[in-house]
Design an enzyme around this catalytic site. Structure first.
Site, PDB file in Angstrom:
ATOM      1  N   LYS A 182      -3.134  -9.380   2.548  1.00 47.31           N
ATOM      2  CA  LYS A 182      -3.905  -8.331   1.877  1.00 47.31           C
ATOM      3  C   LYS A 182      -2.913  -7.520   1.036  1.00 47.31           C
ATOM      4  O   LYS A 182      -2.348  -6.526   1.494  1.00 47.31           O
ATOM      5  CB  LYS A 182      -4.602  -7.490   2.937  1.00 47.31           C
ATOM      6  N   GLU A 256       5.873  -0.623   9.244  1.00 46.89           N
ATOM      7  CA  GLU A 256       7.076  -0.269   8.469  1.00 46.89           C
ATOM      8  C   GLU A 256       6.638   0.822   7.519  1.00 46.89           C
ATOM      9  O   GLU A 256       5.927   0.564   6.555  1.00 46.89           O
ATOM     10  CB  GLU A 256       7.574  -1.475   7.660  1.00 46.89           C
ATOM     11  N   CYS A 290      11.517   2.202   0.191  1.00 43.07           N
ATOM     12  CA  CYS A 290      11.299   2.933   1.445  1.00 43.07           C
ATOM     13  C   CYS A 290      12.591   3.551   1.969  1.00 43.07           C
ATOM     14  O   CYS A 290      12.580   4.638   2.531  1.00 43.07           O
ATOM     15  CB  CYS A 290      10.700   2.003   2.487  1.00 43.07           C
ATOM     16  N   GLU A 377       8.837  12.688   1.640  1.00 44.43           N
ATOM     17  CA  GLU A 377       9.120  11.445   0.930  1.00 44.43           C
ATOM     18  C   GLU A 377       8.529  11.556  -0.474  1.00 44.43           C
ATOM     19  O   GLU A 377       7.307  11.655  -0.627  1.00 44.43           O
ATOM     20  CB  GLU A 377       8.501  10.248   1.663  1.00 44.43           C
TER      21      GLU A 377
HETATM   22  P1  NAD Z   1      -0.353   2.810   1.304  1.00 44.27           P
HETATM   23  O1  NAD Z   1      -0.184   3.183   2.712  1.00 44.27           O
HETATM   24  O2  NAD Z   1      -1.132   3.689   0.425  1.00 44.27           O
HETATM   25  O3  NAD Z   1      -1.038   1.372   1.165  1.00 44.27           O
HETATM   26  C1  NAD Z   1      -0.477   0.196   1.710  1.00 44.27           C
HETATM   27  C2  NAD Z   1      -1.548  -0.852   1.914  1.00 44.27           C
HETATM   28  O4  NAD Z   1      -2.494  -0.408   2.883  1.00 44.27           O
HETATM   29  C3  NAD Z   1      -2.364  -1.213   0.693  1.00 44.27           C
HETATM   30  O5  NAD Z   1      -2.555  -2.610   0.703  1.00 44.27           O
HETATM   31  C4  NAD Z   1      -3.681  -0.463   0.912  1.00 44.27           C
HETATM   32  O6  NAD Z   1      -4.787  -1.057   0.274  1.00 44.27           O
HETATM   33  C5  NAD Z   1      -3.813  -0.559   2.410  1.00 44.27           C
HETATM   34  N1  NAD Z   1      -4.597   0.510   3.045  1.00 44.27           N
HETATM   35  C6  NAD Z   1      -4.795   1.775   2.609  1.00 44.27           C
HETATM   36  N2  NAD Z   1      -5.525   2.478   3.516  1.00 44.27           N
HETATM   37  C7  NAD Z   1      -5.778   1.641   4.537  1.00 44.27           C
HETATM   38  C8  NAD Z   1      -6.446   1.777   5.791  1.00 44.27           C
HETATM   39  N3  NAD Z   1      -7.005   2.932   6.178  1.00 44.27           N
HETATM   40  N4  NAD Z   1      -6.491   0.713   6.628  1.00 44.27           N
HETATM   41  C9  NAD Z   1      -5.913  -0.455   6.280  1.00 44.27           C
HETATM   42  N5  NAD Z   1      -5.270  -0.649   5.108  1.00 44.27           N
HETATM   43  C10 NAD Z   1      -5.187   0.384   4.251  1.00 44.27           C
HETATM   44  O7  NAD Z   1       1.165   2.611   0.830  1.00 44.27           O
HETATM   45  P2  NAD Z   1       1.721   2.365  -0.631  1.00 44.27           P
HETATM   46  O8  NAD Z   1       1.507   3.620  -1.398  1.00 44.27           O
HETATM   47  O9  NAD Z   1       1.196   1.065  -1.161  1.00 44.27           O
HETATM   48  O10 NAD Z   1       3.284   2.142  -0.349  1.00 44.27           O
HETATM   49  C11 NAD Z   1       4.227   3.157  -0.381  1.00 44.27           C
HETATM   50  C12 NAD Z   1       4.657   3.522   1.015  1.00 44.27           C
HETATM   51  O11 NAD Z   1       5.156   2.354   1.702  1.00 44.27           O
HETATM   52  C13 NAD Z   1       5.795   4.509   1.056  1.00 44.27           C
HETATM   53  O12 NAD Z   1       5.530   5.499   2.024  1.00 44.27           O
HETATM   54  C14 NAD Z   1       7.000   3.658   1.505  1.00 44.27           C
HETATM   55  O13 NAD Z   1       8.008   4.375   2.157  1.00 44.27           O
HETATM   56  C15 NAD Z   1       6.356   2.661   2.390  1.00 44.27           C
HETATM   57  N6  NAD Z   1       7.211   1.473   2.512  1.00 44.27           N
HETATM   58  C16 NAD Z   1       7.873   1.256   3.689  1.00 44.27           C
HETATM   59  C17 NAD Z   1       8.711   0.149   3.830  1.00 44.27           C
HETATM   60  C18 NAD Z   1       9.451  -0.084   5.121  1.00 44.27           C
HETATM   61  O14 NAD Z   1      10.009  -1.153   5.306  1.00 44.27           O
HETATM   62  N7  NAD Z   1       9.503   0.865   6.031  1.00 44.27           N
HETATM   63  C19 NAD Z   1       8.863  -0.742   2.768  1.00 44.27           C
HETATM   64  C20 NAD Z   1       8.174  -0.483   1.577  1.00 44.27           C
HETATM   65  C21 NAD Z   1       7.341   0.628   1.472  1.00 44.27           C
END
Ligand code: NAD
Length: 477
Positions: A182, A256, A290, A377
Site C-alpha cells: 500500500k 518505523e 526520517c 519533526e
Molecule cells: P503518513 O503517516 O501520513 O502516511 C504513511 C502511509 O500511511 C500512507 O501510505 C498513508 O496513506 C497511510 N495512512 C494514513 N493514515 C492511515 C491510517 N489511519 N491507517 C492506515 N494507513 C494510513 O506519513 P508520510 O507523511 O507519508 O511520511 C512521513 C513520515 O514518515 C515522517 O514522520 C517520517 O519521519 C516517517 N518516516 C519514518 C521512517 C523510519 O524508518 N522511521 C522512514 C521514512 C519516513
C-alpha cells in the site's frame, strides 16, 4: 477523484490480475518539481482491499509458494534485484518525477539501496533456521521452527518510496509471507512498477498484491481480520492510530515512525567535517528523511564560526522540491513559528522562487531547547543550531525528546564517542558520518520513533513466528 480516466490509470494487482478499481475511481498525482499533474492512479475500494487480502490468504495456502524450495525463493528475490538494475534509469526517472528527489539521488541512492535490500534478503531466504535447547526433562527433545507470520500489509510513506518498499518486501518474502503493498497516495508509481517486476521475476500469483489509494485503504488493511501483520513506515500520529486499530485480531505490528535526530558536535570535533556533515545530514532529500539531522548542539565558543560556515554552504546548495504544497506550508509554518519564538534566522526561511514546491535551505542560530524548532519533526530543509557550555549537559538535552530514531556524534576522541553512543536513547548512532542505513544493520526507533526493528538478521523476528516443538523420547520400560 474521477471515473473518466479509469481506463488509462494505473491498475491494482490482486491475485495475479491487474484491474481498475472496482468502483472505477482514480486520483491524480503531481510532479513536485513543477506542481503539474503526473499520473492518474486507481483508488482501491473496500471490496478491492478485501479481494487483495483474500488473494494473499489463498497464496499462503498454495503449495506453489509454500512448498517452493528455499533456494528458489532466494533466486526469485535475486532475479527481482536484477530486473530493478536492468531498468534502473527508467525506474529512477519515475521516482524523480513522482517524489521530486533529484535524479542523482534516485539513480545513485534509491536504486542501489533497493537492489541491496533485495540481494541481502535473497541470501537470508536459505538461512532461516531453528534452534535446539536441552530441556530439564532429558527425555524431551525440543526444537524451534521459524514460520511465516502470514499475510503482511506493507504501508508505505512518500519520502523514499521505492527503497522503503524494498526494505519491507525483501524480508517479508524471504521469510515466506505473502504481501499487500500500500504505497503512499503521493508516490505510488514505483511500487506499481515493482509489483510488475515481481510478476516478471516469477513470484506465484497472489504472493505480491498491490492496492493504491489514500488513508482509507490503509485503514481497511489495518482493521482487516485477514491480515496477520502490518509493517508501517510513516508519521508517529498515524503509527499510534495503527497500533490501536490493529488490536482486533492482535496483529503483529512493526512501526518505523518520526524522528528528531540530535547531532552532537564535541569540543574536539573537526569543525569543517562537522559543517559538511550538518549540511548534508540535514538537507539530503530536502530534509525529508526520517533520520535527518535536525537539531545541532555546538560548543558556545565555536558556534559563531560553525553557523557562519553552515549558512554559507547551505545557501549555496541546490536542493530538490518538497513533496507537496501542503507539506511546504507545514515547513514554512515551523519556520514562522521559530522566528516568532525568537530564534535568529540566518539564511533561507521562505519558499524558493519558481514552479514546484521548492523551499530555501534554512539555518537558525540561537535556538533554545524549548522551542518548536528543537522539538518537532519538521521534515524539511531547516537547520536549528543550539549551543552548550558544559559537555555534561549534552546527554540529558539530546535525550529530552519524544523521539529516539537516530543520533549523531562528531568527535576525534574514542572515549567521548563510545560514552555518547551508549548514553543516547536512539535506535542508531552515527559517529563522524551521515545517517546511511545498511541492509545488514538493524533499523528502528526507541520511544515514539517506533516499535520493532527492520533490516539485518533482526528483520527475521519481524516477519516470522517462532514455534517450539516438544518430542517425547522416553522409551517404554
Ligand atoms: P503518513 O503517516 O501520513 O502516511 C504513511 C502511509 O500511511 C500512507 O501510505 C498513508 O496513506 C497511510 N495512512 C494514513 N493514515 C492511515 C491510517 N489511519 N491507517 C492506515 N494507513 C494510513 O506519513 P508520510 O507523511 O507519508 O511520511 C512521513 C513520515 O514518515 C515522517 O514522520 C517520517 O519521519 C516517517 N518516516 C519514518 C521512517 C523510519 O524508518 N522511521 C522512514 C521514512 C519516513
Amino acid at each position: 477523484m474521477s471515473e473518466a480516466h479509469a481506463d488509462t490509470a494505473t491498475r491494482l494487482l490482486i491475485g495475479g490480475h491487474w484491474s481498475p478499481s472496482s468502483t472505477g475511481q482514480t486520483f491524480l498525482t503531481r510532479d513536485p518539481s513543477t506542481g503539474r499533474p503526473l499520473r492518474e492512479v486507481a483508488e482501491a475500494s473496500p471490496d478491492d482491499v478485501d479481494a487483495a487480502v483474500a488473494a494473499a490468504r489463498a497464496a499462503m495456502d498454495d503449495p506453489a509458494w509454500t512448498s517452493l524450495p528455499r533456494s528458489q525463493v532466494s533466486l526469485l528475490l535475486w532475479r527481482l534485484a536484477d530486473l530493478v538494475e536492468a531498468n534502473a534509469d527508467e525506474i529512477a526517472r519515475l521516482e524523480t518525477s513522482d517524489n521530486g528527489q533529484p535524479f542523482e539521488v534516485s539513480r545513485n541512492v534509491t536504486i542501489p539501496g533497493t537492489v541491496g535490500h533485495l540481494r541481502y534478503f535473497a541470501g537470508w531466504a536459505t538461512k532461516i533456521e531453528g534452534r535446539t535447547a536441552p530441556m530439564s526433562n532429558p527425555d524431551v527433545f525440543h526444537y524451534t521452527r521459524r514460520e511465516p507470520v502470514g499475510v503482511c500489509a506493507l504501508i508505505l510513506p512518500w519520502n523514499f518510496p521505492l527503497m522503503i518498499t524494498a526494505w519491507k518486501l525483501a524480508p517479508a518474502l524471504a521469510c515466506g509471507n505473502t504481501v499487500i503493498l500500500k504505497p503512499a497516495e503521493q508516490t505510488p508509481l514505483t511500487a506499481v512498477r515493482l509489483a510488475g517486476l515481481c510478476e516478471e521475476a516469477g513470484f506465484p500469483p497472489g504472493v505480491v498484491n498491490l492496492v493504491t489509494g489514500g488513508p482509507a485503504v490503509g485503514k481497511r488493511l489495518v482493521g482487516h481480520d485477514g491480515v496477520d501483520k502490518v509493517s508501517f513506515t510513516g508519521s508517529t500520529e498515524v503509527g499510534r492510530e495503527i497500533l490501536r486499530a490493529s488490536a482486533g485480531n492482535l496483529k503483529r505490528v512493526t512501526l518505523e515512525l518520526g524522528g528528531k535526530t540530535p547531532m552532537i558536535i564535541a569540543r574536539d570535533a573537526d569543525i569543517d567535517a562537522a559543517v559538511t556533515g550538518t549540511v548534508q545530514g540535514a538537507l539530503f532529500n530536502s530534509g525529508q528523511v526520517c533520520a535527518a539531522y535536525s537539531r545541532f548542539y555546538v560548543d558556545k565558543a565555536r558556534s559563531d564560526e560553525f553557523v557562519e560556515k553552515v549558512a554559507a554552504q547551505a545557501a549555496a546548495l541546490r536542493i530538490g522540491p518538497l513533496i507537496s504544497e501542503e507539506h511546504r506550508s507545514s515547513v514554512d509554518g515551523f519556520v514562522r513559528r521559530g522566528v516568532d519564538e525568537g530564534a535568529q534566522l540566518v539564511t533561507g526561511g521562505k519558499p524558493a522562487a519558481g514552479d514546484g514546491y521548492f523551499y530555501e535551505p534554512t539555518v537558525f542560530a540561537g535556538v533554545r531547547d524549548e522551542m518548536s524548532l528543537a522539538r518537532d519533526e519538521i521534515f524539511g530543509p531547516v537547520i536549528p543550531v543550539l549551543t552548550y557550555d558544559d559537555p555534561d549537559e549534552l546527554v540529558g538535552r539530546a535525550n529530552d525528546s519524544d523521539y529516539g530514531l537516530a543520533a549523531s556524534v562528531w568527535t576525534r576522541d574514542l572515549v567521548t564517542a563510545h560514552r555518547l553512543a551508549a548514553s543516547v536513547k536512539a535506535g542508531a548512532v552515527f559517529v563522524n558520518m551521515l545517517h546511511v542505513p545498511d541492509p545488514a544493520a538493524p533499523w528502528g526507533g526507541f520511544k515514539a520513533s517506533g516499535i520493532g526493528r527492520e533490516m539485518g538478521a533482526y528483520a527475521l523476528d519481524a516477519y516470522t513466528e517462532i514455534k517450539g516443538v516438544f518430542m517425547n523420547l522416553a522409551t517404554e520400560e
